[in-house]
Design a protein around this motif. Sequence first.
Motif, PDB file in Angstrom:
ATOM      1  N   HIS A  44       2.033   6.826  -2.336  1.00  0.00           N
ATOM      2  CA  HIS A  44       3.035   5.691  -1.915  1.00  0.00           C
ATOM      3  C   HIS A  44       2.590   5.269  -0.632  1.00  0.00           C
ATOM      4  O   HIS A  44       3.463   5.348   0.546  1.00  0.00           O
ATOM      5  N   GLU A  45       1.441   4.546  -0.682  1.00  0.00           N
ATOM      6  CA  GLU A  45       0.809   4.346   0.927  1.00  0.00           C
ATOM      7  C   GLU A  45       1.538   3.254   1.378  1.00  0.00           C
ATOM      8  O   GLU A  45       1.963   2.307   0.479  1.00  0.00           O
ATOM      9  N   TRP A  46       1.677   2.992   2.696  1.00  0.00           N
ATOM     10  CA  TRP A  46       2.324   2.067   3.376  1.00  0.00           C
ATOM     11  C   TRP A  46       1.160   1.420   4.555  1.00  0.00           C
ATOM     12  O   TRP A  46       0.717   2.322   5.188  1.00  0.00           O
ATOM     13  N   LYS A  47       1.233   0.262   4.848  1.00  0.00           N
ATOM     14  CA  LYS A  47       0.514  -0.171   6.140  1.00  0.00           C
ATOM     15  C   LYS A  47       1.528  -0.304   6.993  1.00  0.00           C
ATOM     16  O   LYS A  47       2.587  -1.051   6.912  1.00  0.00           O
ATOM     17  N   VAL A  48       1.300   0.432   8.047  1.00  0.00           N
ATOM     18  CA  VAL A  48       2.368   0.237   9.295  1.00  0.00           C
ATOM     19  C   VAL A  48       1.850  -0.330  10.486  1.00  0.00           C
ATOM     20  O   VAL A  48       0.708   0.201  10.949  1.00  0.00           O
ATOM     21  N   CYS A  49       2.288  -1.349  11.199  1.00  0.00           N
ATOM     22  CA  CYS A  49       1.782  -1.730  12.524  1.00  0.00           C
ATOM     23  C   CYS A  49       2.869  -1.200  13.506  1.00  0.00           C
ATOM     24  O   CYS A  49       3.985  -1.418  13.573  1.00  0.00           O
TER      25      CYS A  49
END
Length: 80
Positions: A44-49
Amino acid sequence: ILEYFDKLDLFSRTPNGPIPMLVVNGHQSCLDPGFIQYINDPNHEWKVCFGMPCTTVLWQVGDASKQNRNLKLEWCQVKS
């Protein structure tokens, strides 16, 4: 909240498909090891800035007086 979104299957996960993205401030609470592990888990990968801590007022998306004015005008037209 990301775990909740994932349980709802809010964002479809397909091989080589788009990865959901989240923008957060860089406050220390966002750097919890459990959070970092969660967003990097391949299931359940997320890209987070991460932004600068205590500066969210400077980088809020859509927070410009011209945009707010146009939104209010459009909103009034929709309501009438």
